[in-house]
Design an enzyme around this catalytic site. Structure first.
Site, PDB file in Angstrom:
ATOM      1  N   ASN A  10       0.848  -1.200   0.050  1.00  0.00           N
ATOM      2  CA  ASN A  10       0.012  -0.151   0.118  1.00  0.00           C
ATOM      3  C   ASN A  10       0.957   1.264  -0.049  1.00  0.00           C
ATOM      4  OD1 ASN A  10      -1.792   2.230   0.673  1.00  0.00           O
ATOM      5  ND2 ASN A  10      -2.609   1.090   2.377  1.00  0.00           N
ATOM      6  N   ARG A  91      -2.901  -1.786  -3.382  1.00  0.00           N
ATOM      7  CA  ARG A  91      -3.730  -0.933  -3.183  1.00  0.00           C
ATOM      8  C   ARG A  91      -3.958   0.223  -4.332  1.00  0.00           C
ATOM      9  NH1 ARG A  91      -4.571   4.139   1.055  1.00  0.00           N
ATOM     10  NH2 ARG A  91      -6.665   4.609   0.519  1.00  0.00           N
ATOM     11  N   HIS A 182     -11.029   5.277   0.231  1.00  0.00           N
ATOM     12  CA  HIS A 182     -11.133   4.424   1.361  1.00  0.00           C
ATOM     13  C   HIS A 182     -12.188   3.409   1.138  1.00  0.00           C
ATOM     14  CE1 HIS A 182      -9.898   8.127   3.760  1.00  0.00           C
ATOM     15  NE2 HIS A 182      -8.893   7.409   3.418  1.00  0.00           N
ATOM     16  N   ARG A 243      -5.862  17.971   4.792  1.00  0.00           N
ATOM     17  CA  ARG A 243      -6.688  18.297   3.406  1.00  0.00           C
ATOM     18  C   ARG A 243      -7.908  19.118   4.236  1.00  0.00           C
ATOM     19  NH1 ARG A 243      -7.124  12.452   1.005  1.00  0.00           N
ATOM     20  NH2 ARG A 243      -5.256  11.754   2.027  1.00  0.00           N
ATOM     21  N   GLU A 387      -7.410  -3.356   5.808  1.00  0.00           N
ATOM     22  CA  GLU A 387      -7.433  -3.178   4.315  1.00  0.00           C
ATOM     23  C   GLU A 387      -6.322  -4.341   3.775  1.00  0.00           C
ATOM     24  OE1 GLU A 387      -6.269   0.748   5.208  1.00  0.00           O
ATOM     25  OE2 GLU A 387      -7.543   1.510   3.545  1.00  0.00           O
TER      26      GLU A 387
END
Ligand code: ADP
Length: 400
Positions: A10, A91, A182, A243, A387
């Protein structure tokens, strides 16, 4: 038994997570993390056979150098594990408009991921570096690389959720729409919620909150994601580490025309200098903000704004449920560990039927999962995300 292992990579914008696991037994043999890429001190941490290692690998290290360290100093030394890898799962944040499921990577797929860079400018380039380096370093497995996309989970969102109210042409011709991100995490915690709530996945009505450096909320109705807070890119939605999340688009014109900032400068401000970092003026790290919540005005304000926005999203997604809401789920580094955020957010949702159990809430952290509300409340659950496991399962389905 050491067989049928999947190497999961990832490559994020400023970190790299890697692990080697057997998706069938769910046993993880090795896992690690590169932190602080492009910063003064880059560290690699990894865990193997219960032993934890941490190594400083230099200053302002880029993805390529960090990956070389992982391949040459970590993986190649574990021959017994390394030789049993049967597939590699990557990913990938954005599959663009054409890819809607996990796929074996070939030149065409690499081109698709490249073409989707404008939709995930911080993430897709990093994902591609990982893919290309792995193909070079593991030539024997070069046709066993699988891309698992965050955007796949949002493929069934209705137009009412994914279209922006701008001229339709921009969607038709330029594919401007909400894509979400996500998805791997929202998908994983949804399936875990279905087990914890003992409810068929296809009947599940939940709202999942992935709260980490990047944060997003997803509404899942009858097992299908029907809305999410991230948009064309992962900039929209909740307040994040650096962000901004939602802003009035006119702020961009104001910054450009009235303040004289260039488009690139504004982009940097909104993606790297805003969010919790911009509000607090000190840190994007929630550990710091939580610790200083009662003593620092700025830390308190940033956490309060974070929770205010989160509660507004949850409340608005309740309107998307048909009959009932089965649960709200918290995950990600903040969702799993910061009881303060869960408490403030759920208190704001009291009128919607949430009643937090203060003690249970305080106890759930560090990888624990469980219910944090009292019996008469709509359930709120904490479910640690995984994940890597979902990526490994998807990869095995394709290469296995
Ligand atoms: P990413 O989006 O990079 O995967 P994570 O899910 O790891 O992010 O979450 C990172 C965020 O979670 C950071 O703000 C970090 O400070 C916070 N976090 C992680 N662990 C803890 C903890 N034990 N207590 C408080 N905050 C934590």
């Amino acid at each position: 038994m050491l067989n049928n292992l999947i190497f999961v990579l990832n490559c994020g914008s400023s970190s790299i997570k890697f692990s080697i696991l057997n998706p069938t037994t769910k046993k993880k043999y090795l896992s690690g993390l590169v932190e602080c890429l492009f910063l003064k001190k880059t560290y690699v941490k990894w865990k193997h056979s219960g032993i934890k290692y941490k190594k400083y690998i230099g200053s302002y290290i880029n993805h390529q150098d960090a990956l070389n360290f992982i391949f040459n100093q970590v993986l190649s030394k574990e021959k017994n594990i390394y030789n049993n890898i049967v597939g590699i799962g990557h990913r990938v944040v954005h599959g663009g408009k054409k890819i809607n499921k996990s796929v074996l990577i070939n030149t065409e797929i690499i081109n698709f991921i490249e073409n989707a860079i404008p939709f995930a400018p911080l993430h897709n380039p990093a994902n591609l570096i990982g893919i290309k380096m792995v193909m070079e370093k593991f030539p024997i497995l070069s046709n066993k690389n699988v891309a698992v996309f965050d955007t796949s989970f949002y493929q069934k969102m209705p137009k009412t959720s994914f279209l922006y109210a701008i001229p339709y042409l921009f969607y038709k011709k330029h594919h401007i729409r909400r894509y979400g991100a996500h998805g791997i995490s929202h998908n994983y915690v949804s399936s875990q919620a279905s087990i914890m709530l003992n409810k068929d996945f296809n009947l599940l009505n939940i709202i999942t909150c992935h709260l980490g450096n990047g944060s997003s909320v997803a509404a899942i109705r009858n097992g299908v994601c029907v809305d999410t807070s991230m948009g064309l890119t992962p900039l929209e939605g909740l307040v994040m580490g650096t962000r901004s999340g939602d802003i009035d688009p006119s702020i961009i014109f104001f910054m450009h025309k009235q303040i004289g900032l260039s488009i690139d400068q504004i982009n940097t401000i909104l993606t790297k200098e805003s969010g919790l970092l911009g509000l607090s003026g000190i840190s994007s790290d929630f550990r710091y903000l939580e610790k200083n919540y009662s003593t620092s005005k700025n830390a308190k304000l940033s956490v309060d704004i974070f929770c205010h926005r989160l509660s507004k999203y949850i409340a608005s997604y309740i309107c998307l449920m048909d009959k009932s809401l089965d649960a709200v789920v918290f995950t990600g580094g903040i969702g799993e560990n910061v009881s303060l955020v869960r408490e403030i957010t759920l208190s704001k949702l009291y009128l919607m039927g949430f009643k937090i159990d203060i003690e249970k809430n305080l106890l759930i952290k560090n990888g624990k999962s469980g219910l944090i509300t009292i019996n008469s409340s709509i359930p709120a659950l904490v479910i640690p995300t995984n994940e890597e496991l979902l990526i490994a399962e998807e990869t095995m389905k394709i290469v296995g």
